[in-house]
Scaffold this active site. Sequence first.
Site, short mmCIF file in Angstrom:
data_model
loop_
_atom_site.label_atom_id
_atom_site.label_comp_id
_atom_site.label_asym_id
_atom_site.label_seq_id
_atom_site.Cartn_x
_atom_site.Cartn_y
_atom_site.Cartn_z
N LYS A 288 0.84 -1.18 0.00
CA LYS A 288 0.00 0.00 0.00
C LYS A 288 0.88 1.24 0.00
O LYS A 288 1.83 1.34 0.77
CB LYS A 288 -0.90 0.00 1.24
CG LYS A 288 -2.02 1.03 1.20
CD LYS A 288 -3.00 0.82 2.35
CE LYS A 288 -4.17 1.78 2.26
NZ LYS A 288 -5.14 1.59 3.35
N GLU A 384 -19.65 -5.51 10.33
CA GLU A 384 -20.60 -4.71 11.10
C GLU A 384 -21.66 -5.57 11.78
O GLU A 384 -22.05 -5.31 12.92
CB GLU A 384 -21.27 -3.67 10.20
CG GLU A 384 -20.33 -2.62 9.66
CD GLU A 384 -19.69 -2.99 8.33
OE1 GLU A 384 -19.07 -2.13 7.70
OE2 GLU A 384 -19.83 -4.18 7.92
N ARG A 412 -25.69 -1.66 7.55
CA ARG A 412 -25.36 -3.04 7.19
C ARG A 412 -25.69 -4.01 8.32
O ARG A 412 -25.70 -5.22 8.11
CB ARG A 412 -23.87 -3.14 6.84
CG ARG A 412 -23.39 -2.10 5.86
CD ARG A 412 -21.98 -2.34 5.41
NE ARG A 412 -21.96 -3.21 4.24
CZ ARG A 412 -20.85 -3.66 3.66
NH1 ARG A 412 -19.67 -3.34 4.16
NH2 ARG A 412 -20.91 -4.43 2.61
#
Length: 643
Positions: A288, A384, A412
């Site tokens: 990254k 979640e 969610r």
Amino acid sequence: MLKEIPLTRPETPLLDQINCPADLRELEVEQLADLANELRHYLVYSVGQTGGHFGAGLGVVELTIALHYVFNTPDDRLVWDVGHQAYPHKILTGRRDAMLSIRQAGGLAAFPSRNESAYDAFGVGHSSTSIGAALGMMIAGRLTGADQHNIAVIGDGAMTAGMAFEALNHAGHLDDNILVVLNDNNMSISNNVGGLSSYFARMWASKPYNFIRTGSKRMLSKIPPALKAAHRAEEYMKGMVSPGTLFEEIGFNYIGLIDGHDTDGLVEILSNIKTLRGPQLLHIVTQKGKGYSESENDPFGMHALSKIERPVQRESDTSQAKAIDAKPAKVSPTYSKVFGSWLCDVARQDELVVGITPAMGEGSGMQDFVQEFPERFHDVAIAEQHAVTFAAGMACDGVKPVVAIYSTFLQRAYDQLIHDVALQNLDVLFAIDRAGLVGEDGPTHAGSFDLSYLRCVPNMIVMTPSNEDETHKLLSTGYHHVGPAAVRYPRGKGPGVAVERNLEPVAIGKGVVRRKGKSVAILAFGSMVTPGLEAAEALGASLVDMRFVKPLDEELIRKMAARHNLIVTLEENAVMGGAGSAVNEALLQSDYAIPILNLGLPDTFLEHGKVPEMLARVGLDSDSIIQRIKQKLTACKIQSEAV
């Protein structure tokens, strides 16, 4: 390796030739590495001009080039998960120059959008949707006779969500052509990319190996024990040099580990995979922030970048400047910081308080809590639904869980909130950040609906603090309340009210009159109290900080209706089914016949922009509120008491 953000556009002769992926395919494979270098430089430059996500995009430059080079996009469907990493994809698909408008009103969206480009096969913003979407496209292709490849690119973080595994399991069951590219950039699944694993990965993607593999299994299918032994031998060999056994067990042909920054190698492997039948999983390892030193050294802190400003330079100072935040710092803390400080305060007094978050700990302001109470901090990753049920289980046995979550992501876990928490009346406190409009991230991240979807749930208490001190007070109220409670607050900083650091609760279901006036009573919720107060002062109106959406202060509402000629409700939430609707219902049940004006977010998804501009666009800034109230007064022939 870039060490600074370029302030001028870099030279990109190869990239300038690419106006669509068809142009990309005209290049020789040997040119792709140079193109990747140019693309990386242009990405850093463009994000420096606009701000936005770029750490993830820097990590997939080579992958993006290889995918568009090998596959015939947009006919072949390419689905990016979340979309943080899609900036290079946008640059290669006809939006290079428009990147300087990204995240600005009227400019490019921060995430892939079907309305923006045919190359954006699926609109994203929430994680872990790519595999399911690509699978749906695969089945649609079956029915329509489309000859297309379907590719889902998902990160190791997004792979932690249950719906990603649900889609993987379904894909294995369907046993048809789909490619899942697992971009592993945190080393959370794999340890390294060694020569042996790379060799085997190339072999597993090769045509001869897969011809022998499928052919031998067809022959051995008549001899079940032999087939089983052959399959196990292959599985054991793969298990020794790769972490792919899990994917093999659910029906995928696992290929990995692959260096995600080797453009030539990616093109070779993807070209082979393109000829294979059945579910394929390509596991690549990337870095990254690749190519920008600060992002490589701090991939989390440099996940996104603020817009840079050109500093005033002395004549002798010709060096390029590093990124700086253009906005002057305010003294007041962010709402997230207020929550984080409150959580530490309450945890010091109560050893049964725990903090739970689904990969939003840093954004929610929990850094100090993590340092001080690491054993009571639980980041369950991008899950979640699990976060809420996990909290419910704790509450069953006497612990006080505080779930820190963004409004858009609580959507969610709605079933878990209803069934696992509210139905059982469990003692869980939800600290809901990013409520209302969030600005540049656009509609996928806006918290536009939480008041609507929370207030209809039995047993829930729903609170809307109007400033920093109110946030601290209402969090304390939710902590003391035994049962499910939610405190929702916006992104960023408040009006600058000093916080009293005590944990005393306020009376549940009671609003506060902030200004007394005549003719008009403005009932404001949360962030709308500040512009509502400005409007009330201009109109000589009363202003009530309602504090609670549920339970409503119905007694106070009736008093306001009895003493005024017009009721106005203000909320930074969808006006349909929101707090204003709750006020309407209360007045209707009390048989009050009084004109009402409900002001909130309209029945549409609002595109990205600066929050103040967005509020003005939908008539929720103070000037617009004043004008809309005046129009209502005129229509109802009511005389205001304007000062």
